[in-house]
Motif scaffolding. Structure first.
Motif, PDB file in Angstrom:
ATOM      1  N   VAL A  75       0.862  -1.187   0.000  1.00 31.34           N
ATOM      2  CA  VAL A  75       0.000   0.000   0.000  1.00 31.34           C
ATOM      3  C   VAL A  75       0.897   1.234   0.000  1.00 31.34           C
ATOM      4  CG1 VAL A  75      -1.686   1.352   1.302  1.00 31.34           C
ATOM      5  CG2 VAL A  75      -1.897  -1.143   1.192  1.00 31.34           C
ATOM      6  N   ALA A  76       0.666   2.120  -0.948  1.00 33.72           N
ATOM      7  CA  ALA A  76       1.438   3.364  -1.042  1.00 33.72           C
ATOM      8  C   ALA A  76       0.594   4.516  -0.524  1.00 33.72           C
ATOM      9  CB  ALA A  76       1.864   3.617  -2.483  1.00 33.72           C
ATOM     10  N   LEU A  77       1.149   5.296   0.379  1.00 30.88           N
ATOM     11  CA  LEU A  77       0.396   6.384   0.995  1.00 30.88           C
ATOM     12  C   LEU A  77      -0.013   7.457   0.006  1.00 30.88           C
ATOM     13  CD1 LEU A  77       1.573   5.005   3.592  1.00 30.88           C
ATOM     14  CD2 LEU A  77       1.628   7.298   4.586  1.00 30.88           C
ATOM     15  N   ASP A  78       0.803   7.699  -0.996  1.00 33.93           N
ATOM     16  CA  ASP A  78       0.548   8.799  -1.920  1.00 33.93           C
ATOM     17  C   ASP A  78      -0.153   8.358  -3.198  1.00 33.93           C
ATOM     18  OD1 ASP A  78       1.785  10.564  -0.151  1.00 33.93           O
ATOM     19  OD2 ASP A  78       3.768  10.121  -0.987  1.00 33.93           O
ATOM     20  N   GLU A  79      -0.569   7.088  -3.252  1.00 35.74           N
ATOM     21  CA  GLU A  79      -1.242   6.598  -4.447  1.00 35.74           C
ATOM     22  C   GLU A  79      -2.725   6.363  -4.169  1.00 35.74           C
ATOM     23  OE1 GLU A  79       0.859   3.233  -5.982  1.00 35.74           O
ATOM     24  OE2 GLU A  79       2.754   4.331  -6.170  1.00 35.74           O
ATOM     25  N   LEU A  93      -8.927  10.261   3.738  1.00 31.87           N
ATOM     26  CA  LEU A  93      -7.974  10.261   4.844  1.00 31.87           C
ATOM     27  C   LEU A  93      -6.815  11.191   4.524  1.00 31.87           C
ATOM     28  CD1 LEU A  93      -7.713   6.438   5.655  1.00 31.87           C
ATOM     29  CD2 LEU A  93      -8.884   8.169   7.010  1.00 31.87           C
ATOM     30  N   SER A  94      -6.376  11.939   5.498  1.00 30.85           N
ATOM     31  CA  SER A  94      -5.194  12.774   5.332  1.00 30.85           C
ATOM     32  C   SER A  94      -3.962  11.868   5.307  1.00 30.85           C
ATOM     33  CB  SER A  94      -5.075  13.753   6.502  1.00 30.85           C
ATOM     34  OG  SER A  94      -4.835  13.043   7.716  1.00 30.85           O
ATOM     35  N   HIS A  95      -2.845  12.430   4.852  1.00 29.58           N
ATOM     36  CA  HIS A  95      -1.593  11.672   4.858  1.00 29.58           C
ATOM     37  C   HIS A  95      -1.250  11.244   6.285  1.00 29.58           C
ATOM     38  CE1 HIS A  95       2.724  10.816   4.657  1.00 29.58           C
ATOM     39  NE2 HIS A  95       2.550  10.613   3.358  1.00 29.58           N
ATOM     40  N   GLU A  96      -1.500  12.110   7.241  1.00 35.77           N
ATOM     41  CA  GLU A  96      -1.221  11.801   8.646  1.00 35.77           C
ATOM     42  C   GLU A  96      -2.049  10.611   9.120  1.00 35.77           C
ATOM     43  OE1 GLU A  96      -1.457  13.929  13.071  1.00 35.77           O
ATOM     44  OE2 GLU A  96      -2.435  14.838  11.335  1.00 35.77           O
ATOM     45  N   ALA A  97      -3.318  10.572   8.745  1.00 28.87           N
ATOM     46  CA  ALA A  97      -4.186   9.470   9.163  1.00 28.87           C
ATOM     47  C   ALA A  97      -3.762   8.162   8.497  1.00 28.87           C
ATOM     48  CB  ALA A  97      -5.638   9.788   8.807  1.00 28.87           C
ATOM     49  N   ARG A  98      -3.422   8.212   7.222  1.00 27.17           N
ATOM     50  CA  ARG A  98      -2.968   7.012   6.514  1.00 27.17           C
ATOM     51  C   ARG A  98      -1.734   6.426   7.187  1.00 27.17           C
ATOM     52  NH1 ARG A  98      -3.496   8.933   0.124  1.00 27.17           N
ATOM     53  NH2 ARG A  98      -5.578   9.863   0.334  1.00 27.17           N
ATOM     54  N   GLU A  99      -0.792   7.308   7.496  1.00 24.92           N
ATOM     55  CA  GLU A  99       0.441   6.846   8.136  1.00 24.92           C
ATOM     56  C   GLU A  99       0.156   6.309   9.535  1.00 24.92           C
ATOM     57  OE1 GLU A  99       5.020   8.351   9.079  1.00 24.92           O
ATOM     58  OE2 GLU A  99       3.613   9.657   8.019  1.00 24.92           O
ATOM     59  N   ALA A 100      -0.760   6.933  10.253  1.00 28.64           N
ATOM     60  CA  ALA A 100      -1.088   6.486  11.612  1.00 28.64           C
ATOM     61  C   ALA A 100      -1.682   5.083  11.603  1.00 28.64           C
ATOM     62  CB  ALA A 100      -2.065   7.460  12.260  1.00 28.64           C
ATOM     63  N   PHE A 101      -2.594   4.817  10.684  1.00 27.13           N
ATOM     64  CA  PHE A 101      -3.238   3.508  10.633  1.00 27.13           C
ATOM     65  C   PHE A 101      -2.250   2.419  10.200  1.00 27.13           C
ATOM     66  CE2 PHE A 101      -7.258   6.068   9.484  1.00 27.13           C
ATOM     67  CZ  PHE A 101      -7.468   6.377  10.822  1.00 27.13           C
ATOM     68  N   SER A 117      11.114   6.829   4.383  1.00 24.62           N
ATOM     69  CA  SER A 117      10.205   7.969   4.334  1.00 24.62           C
ATOM     70  C   SER A 117       8.747   7.570   4.569  1.00 24.62           C
ATOM     71  CB  SER A 117      10.318   8.680   2.982  1.00 24.62           C
ATOM     72  OG  SER A 117      10.019   7.792   1.920  1.00 24.62           O
ATOM     73  N   HIS A 118       8.516   6.274   4.789  1.00 23.02           N
ATOM     74  CA  HIS A 118       7.170   5.772   5.079  1.00 23.02           C
ATOM     75  C   HIS A 118       6.179   6.092   3.955  1.00 23.02           C
ATOM     76  CE1 HIS A 118       7.767   5.439   9.735  1.00 23.02           C
ATOM     77  NE2 HIS A 118       8.703   4.819   9.030  1.00 23.02           N
ATOM     78  N   ARG A 119       6.579   5.806   2.741  1.00 17.00           N
ATOM     79  CA  ARG A 119       5.683   6.045   1.604  1.00 17.00           C
ATOM     80  C   ARG A 119       5.027   4.763   1.118  1.00 17.00           C
ATOM     81  NH1 ARG A 119       8.661  10.536  -2.288  1.00 17.00           N
ATOM     82  NH2 ARG A 119       8.731  12.222  -0.741  1.00 17.00           N
ATOM     83  N   LYS A 120       5.693   3.635   1.341  1.00 19.50           N
ATOM     84  CA  LYS A 120       5.132   2.352   0.927  1.00 19.50           C
ATOM     85  C   LYS A 120       5.202   1.360   2.079  1.00 19.50           C
ATOM     86  CE  LYS A 120       5.793   2.566  -4.083  1.00 19.50           C
ATOM     87  NZ  LYS A 120       6.317   1.862  -5.268  1.00 19.50           N
ATOM     88  N   CYS A 121       4.137   0.564   2.182  1.00 16.91           N
ATOM     89  CA  CYS A 121       4.031  -0.352   3.310  1.00 16.91           C
ATOM     90  C   CYS A 121       3.697  -1.759   2.813  1.00 16.91           C
ATOM     91  CB  CYS A 121       2.931   0.143   4.253  1.00 16.91           C
ATOM     92  SG  CYS A 121       2.963  -0.599   5.887  1.00 16.91           S
ATOM     93  N   LEU A 122       4.461  -2.743   3.275  1.00 14.57           N
ATOM     94  CA  LEU A 122       4.209  -4.146   2.958  1.00 14.57           C
ATOM     95  C   LEU A 122       3.184  -4.676   3.961  1.00 14.57           C
ATOM     96  CD1 LEU A 122       5.187  -6.617   1.208  1.00 14.57           C
ATOM     97  CD2 LEU A 122       6.718  -7.151   3.121  1.00 14.57           C
ATOM     98  N   ILE A 123       2.059  -5.160   3.467  1.00 13.01           N
ATOM     99  CA  ILE A 123       0.974  -5.605   4.334  1.00 13.01           C
ATOM    100  C   ILE A 123       1.081  -7.111   4.584  1.00 13.01           C
ATOM    101  CG2 ILE A 123      -1.512  -5.694   4.681  1.00 13.01           C
ATOM    102  CD1 ILE A 123      -0.376  -2.862   4.561  1.00 13.01           C
ATOM    103  N   LEU A 124       1.143  -7.483   5.841  1.00 11.68           N
ATOM    104  CA  LEU A 124       1.226  -8.899   6.217  1.00 11.68           C
ATOM    105  C   LEU A 124      -0.130  -9.350   6.735  1.00 11.68           C
ATOM    106  CD1 LEU A 124       4.686  -8.792   8.039  1.00 11.68           C
ATOM    107  CD2 LEU A 124       4.221  -9.710   5.764  1.00 11.68           C
ATOM    108  N   TRP A 125      -1.082  -9.538   5.800  1.00 13.35           N
ATOM    109  CA  TRP A 125      -2.387  -9.997   6.271  1.00 13.35           C
ATOM    110  C   TRP A 125      -2.299 -11.405   6.825  1.00 13.35           C
ATOM    111  CZ3 TRP A 125      -3.598 -13.233   1.983  1.00 13.35           C
ATOM    112  CH2 TRP A 125      -3.158 -12.792   0.724  1.00 13.35           C
ATOM    113  N   HIS A 126      -1.256 -12.127   6.492  1.00 18.91           N
ATOM    114  CA  HIS A 126      -0.827 -13.309   7.242  1.00 18.91           C
ATOM    115  C   HIS A 126       0.576 -12.996   7.749  1.00 18.91           C
ATOM    116  CE1 HIS A 126      -4.176 -15.756   6.193  1.00 18.91           C
ATOM    117  NE2 HIS A 126      -3.832 -15.960   4.939  1.00 18.91           N
TER     118      HIS A 126
END
Length: 203
Positions: A75-79, A93-101, A117-126
């Motif tokens: 998941v990319a915060l800016d996309e 959601l604001s950028h701040e809220a996206r990053e917080a969650f 820079s916390h722009r992209k996040c690898l999601i471990l749903w498992h």
């Protein structure tokens, strides 16, 4: 505009919102959205601690479930991520809220930042351990206990079709395989290319 939910008012806000559900955004494609997705206050980081904790918990659960169903790993915060906005109620959601969650998921080991820079996040749903268990089940279900496969075959081969392993993120797959290698369940050996790496199971 700042929307704030105070604990004593939460139930009244929810009841009023439920009454308006017929005009709310109910689905994203075939994915059914939870009721809170249609409440404007939940698209604004709440200043009251108890309310924010509830808000973050709801968003964590939604992000994990949506990514699992849609097989989204990054998941990319800016996309343009579908959950970050609700056009029906005209809220995003604001950028701040996206990053917080997402940071809340990271703190629980359910996600990892891919850059400083916390722009992209690898999601471990498992979690990695859970992915490793799924690999073991896949191997046993297909009688591959003493077989050799390539990484590409696990991710996109015929045997994995219809399983959660099919289309799996390569980074997560390799980490899961290395976890199993450390436990003596398999051996990884180099191939002619990255996706051609071989896996010798020993289960």
């Amino acid at each position: 505009m700042l929307f704030i939910l105070y604990p004593k008012k939460i139930n009244r806000v929810i009841l009023r919102s439920i009454e308006r559900q017929s005009a709310d955004m109910q689905t994203l494609g075939e994915f059914k959205l939870p009721n809170f997705f249609n409440y404007p206050p939940y698209f604004t980081l709440q200043p009251v601690k108890d309310t924010r904790e509830k808000q973050i918990q709801l968003w964590k659960e939604l992000i994990l479930e949506y990514c699992r169903i849609q097989k989204i790993f990054v998941v990319a915060l800016d996309e343009d991520f579908p959950l970050f906005s609700n056009q029906v109620i005209e809220r995003s959601l604001s950028h701040e809220a996206r990053e917080a969650f997402l940071s809340a998921l990271v703190s629980e080991g359910r996600a990892e930042w891919l850059d400083k820079s916390h722009r992209k996040c690898l999601i471990l749903w498992h979690r990695i351990q859970d992915w490793a268990d799924l690999i073991i089940s896949f191997v046993k279900d297909n009688g591959l206990e003493d077989s050799v496969m390539t990484v590409d075959e696990i991710r996109s081969g015929i045997e994995s079709r219809g399983t959660e392993l099919h289309g799996m993120d390569r980074t997560i797959l390799m980490r899961s395989l290395k976890h199993l290698e450390h436990k003596g369940k398999l051996a990884i050996f180099k191939g002619t290319s990255a996706d051609d790496e071989g896996i010798k199971f020993s289960i």
